[in-house]
Design a protein around this motif. Structure first.
Motif, PDB file in Angstrom:
ATOM      1  N   GLY A  75       0.835  -1.196   0.000  1.00  0.00           N
ATOM      2  CA  GLY A  75       0.000   0.000   0.000  1.00  0.00           C
ATOM      3  C   GLY A  75       0.873   1.251   0.000  1.00  0.00           C
ATOM      4  N   THR A  76       0.502   2.233  -0.810  1.00  0.00           N
ATOM      5  CA  THR A  76       1.264   3.480  -0.884  1.00  0.00           C
ATOM      6  C   THR A  76       0.316   4.680  -0.906  1.00  0.00           C
ATOM      7  N   TRP A  77       0.859   5.822  -0.540  1.00  0.00           N
ATOM      8  CA  TRP A  77       0.109   7.064  -0.705  1.00  0.00           C
ATOM      9  C   TRP A  77       1.054   8.120  -1.258  1.00  0.00           C
ATOM     10  N   THR A  78       0.500   9.025  -2.046  1.00  0.00           N
ATOM     11  CA  THR A  78       1.267  10.144  -2.584  1.00  0.00           C
ATOM     12  C   THR A  78       0.433  11.410  -2.455  1.00  0.00           C
ATOM     13  N   LEU A  79       1.123  12.520  -2.353  1.00  0.00           N
ATOM     14  CA  LEU A  79       0.485  13.838  -2.344  1.00  0.00           C
ATOM     15  C   LEU A  79       0.784  14.465  -3.701  1.00  0.00           C
ATOM     16  N   GLU A  80      -0.255  14.751  -4.465  1.00  0.00           N
ATOM     17  CA  GLU A  80      -0.083  15.279  -5.813  1.00  0.00           C
ATOM     18  C   GLU A  80      -0.541  16.726  -5.891  1.00  0.00           C
ATOM     19  N   ASP A  81       0.320  17.568  -6.428  1.00  0.00           N
ATOM     20  CA  ASP A  81       0.033  18.999  -6.619  1.00  0.00           C
ATOM     21  C   ASP A  81      -0.387  19.687  -5.323  1.00  0.00           C
ATOM     22  N   ARG A  82       0.011  19.121  -4.203  1.00  0.00           N
ATOM     23  CA  ARG A  82      -0.292  19.676  -2.877  1.00  0.00           C
ATOM     24  C   ARG A  82      -1.790  19.878  -2.640  1.00  0.00           C
ATOM     25  N   GLN A  83      -2.631  19.067  -3.360  1.00  0.00           N
ATOM     26  CA  GLN A  83      -4.081  19.178  -3.158  1.00  0.00           C
ATOM     27  C   GLN A  83      -4.846  17.866  -3.327  1.00  0.00           C
ATOM     28  N   LEU A  84      -4.133  16.769  -3.631  1.00  0.00           N
ATOM     29  CA  LEU A  84      -4.795  15.482  -3.802  1.00  0.00           C
ATOM     30  C   LEU A  84      -3.914  14.379  -3.224  1.00  0.00           C
ATOM     31  N   ILE A  85      -4.495  13.572  -2.347  1.00  0.00           N
ATOM     32  CA  ILE A  85      -3.792  12.399  -1.838  1.00  0.00           C
ATOM     33  C   ILE A  85      -4.339  11.199  -2.586  1.00  0.00           C
ATOM     34  N   ARG A  86      -3.423  10.432  -3.186  1.00  0.00           N
ATOM     35  CA  ARG A  86      -3.802   9.214  -3.901  1.00  0.00           C
ATOM     36  C   ARG A  86      -3.237   8.028  -3.125  1.00  0.00           C
ATOM     37  N   ILE A  87      -4.134   7.124  -2.734  1.00  0.00           N
ATOM     38  CA  ILE A  87      -3.743   5.922  -2.004  1.00  0.00           C
ATOM     39  C   ILE A  87      -4.000   4.733  -2.921  1.00  0.00           C
ATOM     40  N   VAL A  88      -3.025   3.838  -3.008  1.00  0.00           N
ATOM     41  CA  VAL A  88      -3.160   2.634  -3.830  1.00  0.00           C
ATOM     42  C   VAL A  88      -2.986   1.430  -2.913  1.00  0.00           C
TER      43      VAL A  88
END
Length: 157
Positions: A75-88
Motif C-alpha cells: 500500500g502506498t500514498w502520494t500527495l499530488e500537486d499539494r491538493q490530492l492524496i492518492r492511495i493505492v
C-alpha cells in the motif's frame, strides 16, 4: 494495446464526501481532496491489511476497516500537486469475483448502478487477461457477469 486496460477503458468511480474510490482486478485506488498547499508533513496515513486511517493537519478524513484484505507492504500514498492524496492498495484476492461493494465495511458503498458497472469492468478486465490478443476495453457485456462472469478455463483450446 500497450496502455494498461484501465487506461483504455476508463474507471468506474464511487463518489464520496472527501473524493472518490475505484478498483481494478488487483488494486483499489482512493483519491482524497485536501486543502491546496497541503504538505506531506501535514499528512498522517496508516495502511494495514484490513484498516486505513488518514488525517491531514490533525483532522481525521478517513478511518475504518477496509471491505476486504490488502497486501500491507504494497500500500502506498502520494500527495499530488499539494491538493490530492492518492492511495493505492493491492488486493489480496485478485479474482474478478472480488468486486468490493464499498471501501470500508460499513461506509462509502457504491450505489447499485455503480456497483453493477464496477463488476462489468472487472469481468472485462478478466477476459482481457485471459485473451491477451483481443482488446475488451470498449466491449459491452450482458448476461450473468456477477462474481466475475462465466468460467471458461475448463474448455479445450
Amino acid at each position: 494495446m500497450s496502455a494498461p486496460f484501465e487506461e483504455r477503458s476508463g474507471v468506474v468511480p464511487c463518489a464520496t464526501p472527501w473524493g472518490r474510490w475505484y478498483q481494478t482486478l488487483e488494486e483499489v485506488f482512493i483519491e482524497v481532496r485536501v486543502p491546496p498547499g497541503t504538505r506531506a508533513k501535514d499528512v498522517r496515513c496508516s495502511l494495514g491489511s484490513r484498516h486505513i486511517s488518514l488525517a491531514v493537519g490533525g483532522q481525521e478524513l478517513l478511518q475504518g476497516k477496509l471491505f476486504d484484505s490488502t497486501v500491507t507492504d504494497e500500500g502506498t500514498w502520494t500527495l499530488e500537486d499539494r491538493q490530492l492524496i492518492r492511495i493505492v492498495l493491492m488486493k489480496t484476492n485478485r479474482d474478478a469475483g472480488n468486486c468490493w461493494t464499498s471501501l470500508l465495511e460499513n461506509e462509502y458503498a457504491a450505489d447499485p448502478w455503480v456497483q453493477d458497472q464496477m463488476q462489468r469492468k472487472l469481468t472485462l478486465e478478466r477476459f482481457q487477461r485471459e485473451n491477451p490478443g483481443f482488446d475488451f476495453s470498449g466491449a459491452e457485456i450482458s448476461g450473468n457477469y456477477s462474481k466475475g462472469g462465466p468460467d471458461f478455463s475448463s474448455l479445450e483450446k
